[in-house]
Design a protein around this motif. Structure first.
Motif, PDB file in Angstrom:
ATOM      1  N   GLU A  34      -2.360   0.203   8.699  1.00  0.00           N
ATOM      2  CA  GLU A  34      -1.553  -1.010   8.800  1.00  0.00           C
ATOM      3  C   GLU A  34      -0.649  -1.171   7.583  1.00  0.00           C
ATOM      4  N   THR A  35      -1.197  -0.907   6.410  1.00  0.00           N
ATOM      5  CA  THR A  35      -0.423  -1.040   5.174  1.00  0.00           C
ATOM      6  C   THR A  35       0.699  -0.011   5.122  1.00  0.00           C
ATOM      7  N   ALA A  36       0.390   1.227   5.501  1.00  0.00           N
ATOM      8  CA  ALA A  36       1.428   2.270   5.514  1.00  0.00           C
ATOM      9  C   ALA A  36       2.552   1.882   6.464  1.00  0.00           C
ATOM     10  N   GLY A  37       2.187   1.372   7.638  1.00  0.00           N
ATOM     11  CA  GLY A  37       3.198   0.935   8.595  1.00  0.00           C
ATOM     12  C   GLY A  37       4.043  -0.207   8.055  1.00  0.00           C
ATOM     13  N   TYR A  38       3.399  -1.140   7.384  1.00  0.00           N
ATOM     14  CA  TYR A  38       4.122  -2.276   6.820  1.00  0.00           C
ATOM     15  C   TYR A  38       5.071  -1.808   5.713  1.00  0.00           C
ATOM     16  N   TYR A  58       6.993  -6.453  -6.460  1.00  0.00           N
ATOM     17  CA  TYR A  58       6.701  -5.817  -5.178  1.00  0.00           C
ATOM     18  C   TYR A  58       6.450  -4.321  -5.382  1.00  0.00           C
ATOM     19  N   ALA A  59       7.298  -3.678  -6.166  1.00  0.00           N
ATOM     20  CA  ALA A  59       7.140  -2.243  -6.417  1.00  0.00           C
ATOM     21  C   ALA A  59       5.805  -1.952  -7.113  1.00  0.00           C
ATOM     22  N   PRO A 111       5.478 -13.918 -12.496  1.00  0.00           N
ATOM     23  CA  PRO A 111       6.796 -14.325 -11.994  1.00  0.00           C
ATOM     24  C   PRO A 111       7.165 -13.500 -10.756  1.00  0.00           C
ATOM     25  N   GLY A 112       7.529 -14.177  -9.696  1.00  0.00           N
ATOM     26  CA  GLY A 112       7.915 -13.507  -8.465  1.00  0.00           C
ATOM     27  C   GLY A 112       6.819 -13.433  -7.417  1.00  0.00           C
ATOM     28  N   TRP A 113       5.553 -13.752  -7.811  1.00  0.00           N
ATOM     29  CA  TRP A 113       4.439 -13.642  -6.850  1.00  0.00           C
ATOM     30  C   TRP A 113       4.682 -14.486  -5.601  1.00  0.00           C
ATOM     31  N   SER A 119       3.121 -11.637   4.399  1.00  0.00           N
ATOM     32  CA  SER A 119       2.356 -10.541   5.013  1.00  0.00           C
ATOM     33  C   SER A 119       1.950  -9.504   3.964  1.00  0.00           C
ATOM     34  N   PHE A 120       2.784  -9.291   2.962  1.00  0.00           N
ATOM     35  CA  PHE A 120       2.448  -8.354   1.882  1.00  0.00           C
ATOM     36  C   PHE A 120       1.311  -8.905   1.029  1.00  0.00           C
ATOM     37  N   ARG A 121       1.413 -10.189   0.677  1.00  0.00           N
ATOM     38  CA  ARG A 121       0.343 -10.807  -0.114  1.00  0.00           C
ATOM     39  C   ARG A 121      -0.969 -10.807   0.668  1.00  0.00           C
ATOM     40  N   GLU A 122      -0.910 -10.991   1.965  1.00  0.00           N
ATOM     41  CA  GLU A 122      -2.120 -10.968   2.791  1.00  0.00           C
ATOM     42  C   GLU A 122      -2.744  -9.567   2.802  1.00  0.00           C
ATOM     43  N   LEU A 123      -1.925  -8.527   2.852  1.00  0.00           N
ATOM     44  CA  LEU A 123      -2.466  -7.158   2.771  1.00  0.00           C
ATOM     45  C   LEU A 123      -3.171  -6.938   1.437  1.00  0.00           C
TER      46      LEU A 123
END
Length: 172
Positions: A34-38, A58-59, A111-113, A119-123
């Motif tokens: 799921e993470t790879a797909g996202y 994010y990076a 900063p930026g969180w 959906s990224f934070r949930e992963l």
């Protein structure tokens, strides 16, 4: 009193080869997919429009997330191999020493969180919860034998634990 053996059962050892382990394995591998797909799809698109601080975060977090998931996947694959008789416990112990299950710090106040996609934070949160479960199971399965409590064969294990508690807390 004799100390011929243990009167304990390793529930973790049994759990590692049970339906619960199979569910944990499926959950872990599913989260990897799921993470790879996202990250290859919606995450890549979302990351391109993030503000600068969130983009850098994010990076960094995506690298931590993939590393965390790969470490857990390695552990799950090793455990499956030992459960299926494909590797000995000694082989797994040798390979397992290369796997890190300790937490990678996530600074939710960075900063930026809050600008990161939900959906990224949930992963990230799901991977941390799964990592904690895997690490707990790992400690239970592979803890040193001397850490276990020995109960003489002719002594009730519950009574022995109650006596230890009474001794520790000074009550009768």
């Amino acid at each position: 009193m004799s100390e011929r053996g243990l009167n304990t059962v390793s529930f973790a050892g049994h759990a590692a080869s049970s339906a619960q382990f199979k569910a944990l394995y499926a959950e872990g591998m599913g989260l990897v997919e799921e993470t790879a797909g996202y990250l290859d799809g919606p995450g890549r698109t979302a990351s391109k429009v993030l503000p600068r601080m969130a983009s850098v975060l994010y990076a960094a977090e995506s690298m931590r997330l993939t590393t965390r998931l790969m470490q857990m996947a390695s552990w799950l694959l090793l455990q499956r191999a030992v459960n299926n008789g494909e590797m000995s416990r000694e082989q797994v112990m040798s390979e397992k020493s290369k796997v890190r299950l300790d937490s990678f710090n996530v600074d939710r106040s960075a900063p930026g969180w809050n600008e990161l996609p939900d959906s990224f934070r949930e992963l990230i949160e799901r991977s941390l919860r799964l990592q904690n479960r895997v690490a707990l199971l790992d400690r239970e399965i592979y803890r040193p034998q001397e850490a276990t409590t020995f109960v003489p064969d002719n002594q009730n294990g519950v009574k022995a634990q109650i006596k230890l508690l009474q001794t520790a807390f000074g009550s009768n």
